[in-house]
Design a protein around this motif. Structure first.
Motif, PDB file in Angstrom:
ATOM      1  N   CYS A   1       2.420  -0.900  -2.128  1.00  8.68           N
ATOM      2  CA  CYS A   1       2.273  -1.152  -3.566  1.00  8.68           C
ATOM      3  C   CYS A   1       0.986  -0.517  -4.053  1.00  8.68           C
ATOM      4  N   LYS A   2       1.114   0.636  -4.721  1.00 11.53           N
ATOM      5  CA  LYS A   2      -0.046   1.347  -5.271  1.00 11.53           C
ATOM      6  C   LYS A   2      -1.091   1.612  -4.205  1.00 11.53           C
TER       7      LYS A   2
ATOM      8  N   LEU B   1      -0.333  -7.062  -8.906  1.00 12.24           N
ATOM      9  CA  LEU B   1       0.827  -6.291  -8.468  1.00 12.24           C
ATOM     10  C   LEU B   1       2.020  -6.724  -9.316  1.00 12.24           C
TER      11      LEU B   1
ATOM     12  N   VAL C   1       8.198   3.969  -5.306  1.00  6.84           N
ATOM     13  CA  VAL C   1       7.753   2.577  -5.391  1.00  6.84           C
ATOM     14  C   VAL C   1       8.754   1.674  -4.670  1.00  6.84           C
TER      15      VAL C   1
ATOM     16  N   GLY D   1       1.511   1.196 -15.061  1.00  9.23           N
ATOM     17  CA  GLY D   1       0.690   0.526 -14.051  1.00  9.23           C
ATOM     18  C   GLY D   1       1.390  -0.494 -13.188  1.00  9.23           C
TER      19      GLY D   1
ATOM     20  N   CYS E   1       4.036  -1.738 -10.174  1.00 15.59           N
ATOM     21  CA  CYS E   1       4.089  -1.164  -8.824  1.00 15.59           C
ATOM     22  C   CYS E   1       5.443  -1.306  -8.143  1.00 15.59           C
TER      23      CYS E   1
END
Length: 274
Positions: free
Chosen positions: A5-6, A93, A136, A111, A113
């Motif tokens: 996640c990111k 998240l 993602v 933004g 995730c």
């Protein structure tokens, strides 16, 4: 068992909680409950403080017979909420509950995730390709039809086998496109009768054969409150009972309205030899 996640690896071998944030006026439990930005931020902060790893934001109600919402209206509802949350809590998240590829892309660009798709790509032919490009994590849920028609599509040859076959087919398509992080959700309440929901829960451990993280979303649903002859508002205790069962049968993520109580379920079941 991890997801990215990111750039942050989340280990799902230890169960996690996903807190629900509905920004729709007609969700079955908390529809219209968050009337302004301050209330939204207060609720998100509470869920994060209580231990939520993810916040799942939805702007299209998927309850049975829910009103249809245009893609434009869905985006108008959800993008400002993403911006609001990430400005106040930048490390959050965010999972986005949508079945539309353009909404998914816009939200990830803003933004978020992760994408949580009730249709596993069946309601938008471009969804899987979009997820592959975005790189993602992707939650794919089992459902037949649409939220408006699903309760008329509950005939199965063998419920659990049919759902397992559904996931094998959808996961194969995702794998072919290079989607790495897939989470499966059996879809309690979606194209399933009350009895079928309990049949699914009773055999939930069979989903381990898929070898993907398992998300369970039964929080305050009708399978609980109709069985107990009560209401969604009074279904917290029943939710905790079935969340505990789900954890014992292999759930990796609990998607809930009540984060504190779900975290307690996780902490207690960790001490059991399941």
């Amino acid at each position: 068992m991890t997801i990215n996640c990111k750039g942050k690896l989340i280990d799902l071998s230890s169960p996690k909680v996903m807190g629900i944030l509905n920004v729709t006026p007609d969700s079955f439990y908390d529809g219209g409950g968050h009337k302004n930005e301050a209330e939204i931020l207060k609720h998100v902060e509470q869920m994060l403080n209580e231990g939520a790893t993810f916040i799942d934001v939805g702007a299209y109600s998927s309850r049975p017979n829910a009103d249809h919402v245009s893609e434009t209206d869905e985006l108008k509802r959800i993008i400002p909420i993403i911006n609001l949350i990430l400005k106040a809590f930048p490390e959050t998240l965010l999972s986005i509950d949508t079945f539309r590829s353009q909404v998914a892309k816009a939200c990830i660009d803003a933004g978020a995730c992760m994408i949580n798709d009730i249709s596993a790509g069946k309601l938008d032919d471009h969804m899987l390709q979009t997820i592959a490009k975005l790189r993602v994590p992707y939650i794919m849920m089992h459902m037949r039809g649409t939220p408006q028609t699903m309760q008329q599509q509950t005939n199965y040859t063998n419920l659990v086998k049919d759902v397992l076959f559904y996931f094998s087919e959808r996961i194969a398509k995702a794998k072919d496109l290079g989607i790495a992080d897939v989470i499966i959700d059996p879809g309690f309440g979606f194209a399933k009768t009350l009895e079928q929901n309990f049949e699914l829960l009773n055999q939930l451990e069979l989903f381990k054969i898929i070898e993907k993280p398992l998300l369970v979303g039964i929080s305050r649903k009708s399978m609980i409150y109709k069985t107990l002859e009560t209401s969604a508002k009074e279904a917290l205790n029943g939710t905790s009972v079935l969340n505990t069962v789900s954890l014992q049968k292999g759930a990796s993520i609990l998607r809930v309205h009540d984060v504190k109580e779900a975290m307690e379920c996780i902490k207690l079941t960790r001490l059991l030899d399941c």
